[in-house]
Design an enzyme around this catalytic site. Structure first.
Site, PDB file in Angstrom:
ATOM      1  CE  LYS A 173      -4.069  -2.123   2.152  1.00 56.21           C
ATOM      2  NZ  LYS A 173      -4.007  -3.499   2.547  1.00 56.21           N
TER       3      LYS A 173
ATOM      4  CE1 TYR B 225      -3.017  -4.069   8.237  1.00 56.63           C
ATOM      5  CE2 TYR B 225      -1.727  -5.151   9.923  1.00 56.63           C
ATOM      6  CZ  TYR B 225      -2.047  -4.973   8.603  1.00 56.63           C
ATOM      7  OH  TYR B 225      -1.413  -5.689   7.653  1.00 56.63           O
TER       8      TYR B 225
HETATM    9  N1  GLU Z   1      -3.990  -8.815   0.840  1.00 55.52           N
HETATM   10  C1  GLU Z   1      -4.441  -8.608   2.165  1.00 55.52           C
HETATM   11  C2  GLU Z   1      -5.922  -8.328   2.177  1.00 55.52           C
HETATM   12  O1  GLU Z   1      -6.362  -7.554   1.422  1.00 55.52           O
HETATM   13  C3  GLU Z   1      -3.664  -7.482   2.751  1.00 55.52           C
HETATM   14  C4  GLU Z   1      -3.956  -7.308   4.182  1.00 55.52           C
HETATM   15  C5  GLU Z   1      -2.823  -6.802   5.001  1.00 55.52           C
HETATM   16  O2  GLU Z   1      -1.654  -7.121   4.853  1.00 55.52           O
HETATM   17  O3  GLU Z   1      -3.187  -6.031   5.868  1.00 55.52           O
HETATM   18  O4  GLU Z   1      -6.679  -8.885   2.924  1.00 55.52           O
END
Ligand code: GLU
Length: 307
Positions: A65, A238
């Site tokens: 991201k 997060y």
């Molecule tokens: N590919 C994962 C999803 O979209 C990424 C999530 C992550 O690393 O936070 O669920």
């Protein structure tokens, strides 16, 4: 000093591995070995310090991201990007749909799935996956990054929640064009196979203001780097971002594949790999390694006791 502290931090981080759990909502990720822990530190003068499982390849997941956001800021500009996503911590899980449907049409930030899917939607008309892969290789200083096909297929087969996010964004006329193509590109970016070393490389470019210290080539503008690092600090781990900022005090982005990419302004890039995760989805070994290291070296951005 750097070397010994890094070793002590890595040894400290290992103590927590058994308290974590490997992600398995993407079945392929469930195959990772929870006892792995790697730490790599890269400095602008070309030093690399590393301990543990630094050669192990794993999927970048949410750390991609950062690549998507940096690319969008470089090519579309600040105003366009932030007319599509906000810059606020969401306080919800990375894949939450809650606030998107209740509080705002625009995703809260580019570090959660909804925000990243929106950013990828902005990139999709201009960029093919291969171009983004090449750029990732450059900013991670790692030419060996490839698509992890097994993770990609596993994510493709189980990614309906992300498709749902895409359709919700489309229904609100925030996302344009083809949802499935956008989400597919997002899955591929999440499935790029890196090491703790590649993450230290990316951290180093960010620590160095967007310039590759090996050759002086500017890969990202100073403004892009400033924006990306701020969002990493406030939203990169997060709904554990607040606690991480208090305990570690460094910009960082984690991924459910077990990586954490972090940086210390002007001083170093740091990559960790430990697939055992805490309940918020952050690498438990990586997080504790970084906390020890930051505290021992007085690297917290608000630490007044400098080394
Ligand atoms: N590919 C994962 C999803 O979209 C990424 C999530 C992550 O690393 O936070 O669920």
């Amino acid at each position: 000093m750097l070397q010994e502290t890094a070793k002590a931090a890595w040894e400290y981080g290992r103590k927590f591995l058994m308290q974590g759990k490997v992600a398995d909502y993407i079945p392929e990720l469930g195959k990772a070995n929870p006892v792995y822990l790697g730490l790599c530190i890269k400095t602008p003068d070309g030093k690399t310090i590393e301990y543990g499982d630094v050669e192990e390849r794993f999927s970048m997941q949410s750390i991609s991201k950062v690549v998507a956001l940096a690319t969008a800021l470089q090519h579309l500009g600040f105003d366009t990007v932030f007319s599509h996503v906000m810059m606020e911590p969401s306080g919800d899980a990375f894949n939450s749909i809650l606030k998107l449907d209740t509080a705002s049409n625009r995703p809260f930030n580019p570090m959660i799935n909804a925000g990243a899917i929106e950013i990828v939607n902005l990139l999709a008309p201009t960029f093919k996956f291969e171009q983004l892969l090449d750029f990732t290789r450059a900013i991670c200083m790692d030419d060996d990054i490839t698509l992890n096909e097994a993770v990609y297929h596993s994510e493709y087969n189980t990614g309906d929640r992300n498709r749902a996010i895409g359709y919700l964004l489309k229904s609100k006329e925030v996302l344009e064009g083809d949802v499935l193509q956008t989400v597919d590109l997002y899955f591929k970016l999440c499935s790029m196979n890196v090491t703790a070393r590649s993450l230290a490389g990316l951290g180093l470019i960010l620590a160095n203001g967007g310039v590759d210290p090996r050759n002086g080539v500017r890969l990202l503008s100073a403004q892009t780097v400033r924006t990306v690092k701020t969002l990493m600090l406030t939203c990169g781990c997060y709904d554990g971002s607040g606690e991480f900022a208090v305990r570690v005090g460094l910009p960082a982005k984690s991924g459910v594949g077990g990586g954490i990419m972090s940086c210390v302004e002007g001083q170093m890039g740091i990559g960790t790999y430990g697939p055992a995760l805490d309940e918020k989805g952050n690498s438990i070994g990586g997080k504790n390694t970084l906390e020890y290291f930051s505290r021992a070296m007085h690297l917290h951005i608000f630490d007044s006791e400098r080394e």
